[in-house]
Design an enzyme around this catalytic site. Structure first.
Site, PDB file in Angstrom:
ATOM      1  N   ASP A   1      -3.764   4.808 -34.138  1.00  0.00           N
ATOM      2  CA  ASP A   1      -3.352   4.455 -32.831  1.00  0.00           C
ATOM      3  C   ASP A   1      -2.193   5.234 -32.668  1.00  0.00           C
ATOM      4  O   ASP A   1      -1.216   5.136 -32.950  1.00  0.00           O
ATOM      5  CB  ASP A   1      -2.914   2.783 -32.920  1.00  0.00           C
ATOM      6  N   HIS A   2      -2.403   6.213 -31.783  1.00  0.00           N
ATOM      7  CA  HIS A   2      -1.501   7.304 -31.595  1.00  0.00           C
ATOM      8  C   HIS A   2      -0.034   6.759 -31.192  1.00  0.00           C
ATOM      9  O   HIS A   2       1.033   7.422 -31.261  1.00  0.00           O
ATOM     10  CB  HIS A   2      -1.819   8.594 -30.909  1.00  0.00           C
TER      11      HIS A   2
ATOM     12  N   HIS B   1      -3.691  -0.473 -28.267  1.00  0.00           N
ATOM     13  CA  HIS B   1      -1.931   0.029 -27.873  1.00  0.00           C
ATOM     14  C   HIS B   1      -1.199  -1.224 -27.529  1.00  0.00           C
ATOM     15  O   HIS B   1      -0.159  -1.379 -28.122  1.00  0.00           O
ATOM     16  CB  HIS B   1      -2.234   0.893 -26.580  1.00  0.00           C
TER      17      HIS B   1
END
Length: 486
Positions: A174-175, A237
């Site tokens: 999950d960047h 996110h």
């Protein structure tokens, strides 16, 4: 921590994500001398390129995505010297066998496989790696979100990957967790004695997490239409940001301790089902409007056909545990909103009694604003006296103690998320990656909301592009005495 892997293999190496983020991030690490000296990079995709063709594509990606002031020809040439390419169609056994031979020929120690592909390829690619003897000890695999599109598909993918790779070898990306601002949230909470005594339901009235985008589907219409705002953004996110705000202090900053505390939060989320969805959730879909003075089309016009996919979602979530009982967590994300912003807004409770009522002084609650993008800053909003003689009584104003991270750390380069994530994966540090049980717990919570929408017959409400979503989203907070920060 394991020894740095000397081989990184990127599946989907000619795709949009690779061009925009992955390859420029590898260049940044190369320029700053952070890549392990012996690291080799093997790109693979369906495109029938050779080494020279792929290197030219890498150079073009760096030229288009890296600011001119940060480019360095010597560093670029050094990066290109590390890079090779092997074409392979993932649905073609012969091509996969050739790719396996290329990996085996380059392997001299640990290997990191980055699956920058559609999620339905995760299982067959992992199975192929296992079948060709390229899994097992000394290997790690990065999986891009989303892991599936609901809980059953996530379980199926995770099961398939687990047949080849042990859980500690799987790095789910999950960047957002690699962003500097998210790292700073962890440092702010657990590196300062000031906040911890106040970080609970006795002192905090509400928490808001907003991820707002001004863009539409931007050529990703068919993917996005099968996903929507809930699956594309909120399931990963926003819930990860919620976990970092709400979790208990981990015993130490390491993978198991951090993930365990996040899981406790996910398990404490009160379900939002058929009985609650109409009061605690809003879905929206943008129609034509204007952003920044420019007319933009509606979602259906961009998509080209009818759809009931939501491009906006707002929720009132509650974490039913000792620390947060009774505090609403408002989550909001959407496309074609007025401004691009990712921020966490923490509003503290009012003072128990105002001594300034005689002076018409209106006290505003203290608030902590943690902005993650487009710029990183932290602002603590406090009440102070307005200058003047105050013959009619003391006047008050809200001001911000404002920390601009760009200004404060101007000498430090702001690193893209994938630089940190790649370096951690190469070194075997899984702290900033998502564990299987986190992914599945998030899907279970989100699936209940979507099923509640279906049972209630709820359809997305329209909102003009350039506004903050449907009007019902405003009342979602106002019904409980709160207001969105805009």
């Amino acid at each position: 921590m394991t020894a740095p892997a000397p081989l990184l293999t990127i599946f989907g190496a000619t795709g949009d994500l690779a061009k925009r983020m992955l390859l420029p991030s590898l260049f940044g690490l190369q320029r700053d001398g952070l890549l392990p000296p012996g690291l080799r990079i093997l790109g693979t995709a369906r495109s029938g390129l050779d080494d020279a063709g792929f290197r030219a594509m890498v150079a073009e990606a760096v030229a288009s995505q890296v600011p001119a002031a940060e480019r360095d020809q010597t560093a670029l040439e050094a990066l290109l010297d590390r890079i090779g390419y092997q074409p392979a169609a993932l649905d073609h056994a012969e091509g996969l066998a050739e790719l396996a031979a290329a990996v085996a020929a380059r392997r001299d120690g640990d290997v990191v496989y980055h699956l920058s592909t559609a999620p339905h390829w995760y299982a067959p690619v992992c199975e192929a790696l296992g079948a060709h003897g390229l899994a097992g000890a000394g290997t790690r695999v990065l999986l891009e979100k989303p892991i599936g599109h609901d809980l059953p598909s996530a379980i199926a993918i995770n099961d398939a990957v687990a047949r080849v790779f042990a859980e500690d070898q799987v790095f789910r990306v999950d960047h957002y967790l690699g962003k500097e601002g998210v790292q700073n949230l962890i440092a702010l909470r657990f590196g300062n004695a000031l906040f911890e005594p106040l970080w609970n339901a006795r002192h905090i009235a509400q928490v808001q997490v907003t991820v707002a985008e001004t863009v539409g589907v931007e050529g990703r219409g068919e993917y996005y239409d099968g996903s929507g705002a809930m699956r594309d953004m909120l399931q990963n996110h926003l819930l990860q940001l919620l976990c970092l705000v709400a979790m208990e202090p981990p015993s130490q900053f390491e993978p198991t301790a951090l993930r365990n505390e996040k899981m406790k939060v996910l398990r404490s989320l009160r379900p939002i089902g058929r009985a609650e969805v109409e009061a605690d959730s809003v879905a929206g879909q943008y129609v034509a409007g204007a952003i920044g003075g420019r007319a933009v089309p509606g979602y259906l016009e961009e998509l080209g056909h009818a759809s009931d996919t939501e491009t906006f979602v707002a929720l009132r979530a509650r974490v039913d545990n000792w620390r947060w009982k009774g505090v609403p967590f408002y989550l909001r994300t959407g496309k074609r909103l007025p401004r691009r912003s990712t921020e966490i807004y923490i509003e503290f409770r009012d003072v128990p009694h105002s001594i300034f009522d005689h002076g018409q002084a209106r006290l505003q609650p203290n608030a902590l604003v943690i902005q993650l993008q487009p710029e990183e800053r932290i602002a603590l909003r406090l009440m102070t006296k307005t200058p003047g003689l105050d013959r009619a009584g003391l006047q008050m104003s809200q001001v911000a103690l404002d920390l601009d991270m760009q200004e404060e750390f101007a000498a430090h380069r702001r690193r893209p998320a994938y630089e940190r994530l790649y370096l951690d994966a190469i070194e075997g540090n899984g702290t900033l990656f998502v564990r299987r049980d986190e992914t599945e717990a998030a899907w279970a919570w989100v699936d209940a909301i979507r099923e509640g929408w279906h049972q209630a017959g709820m359809q997305p409400r329209t909102y003009p592009a350039g506004t903050w979503g449907p009007g019902r989203a405003v009342t979602l907070a106002e019904r409980h005495g709160h207001a969105w920060r805009e």
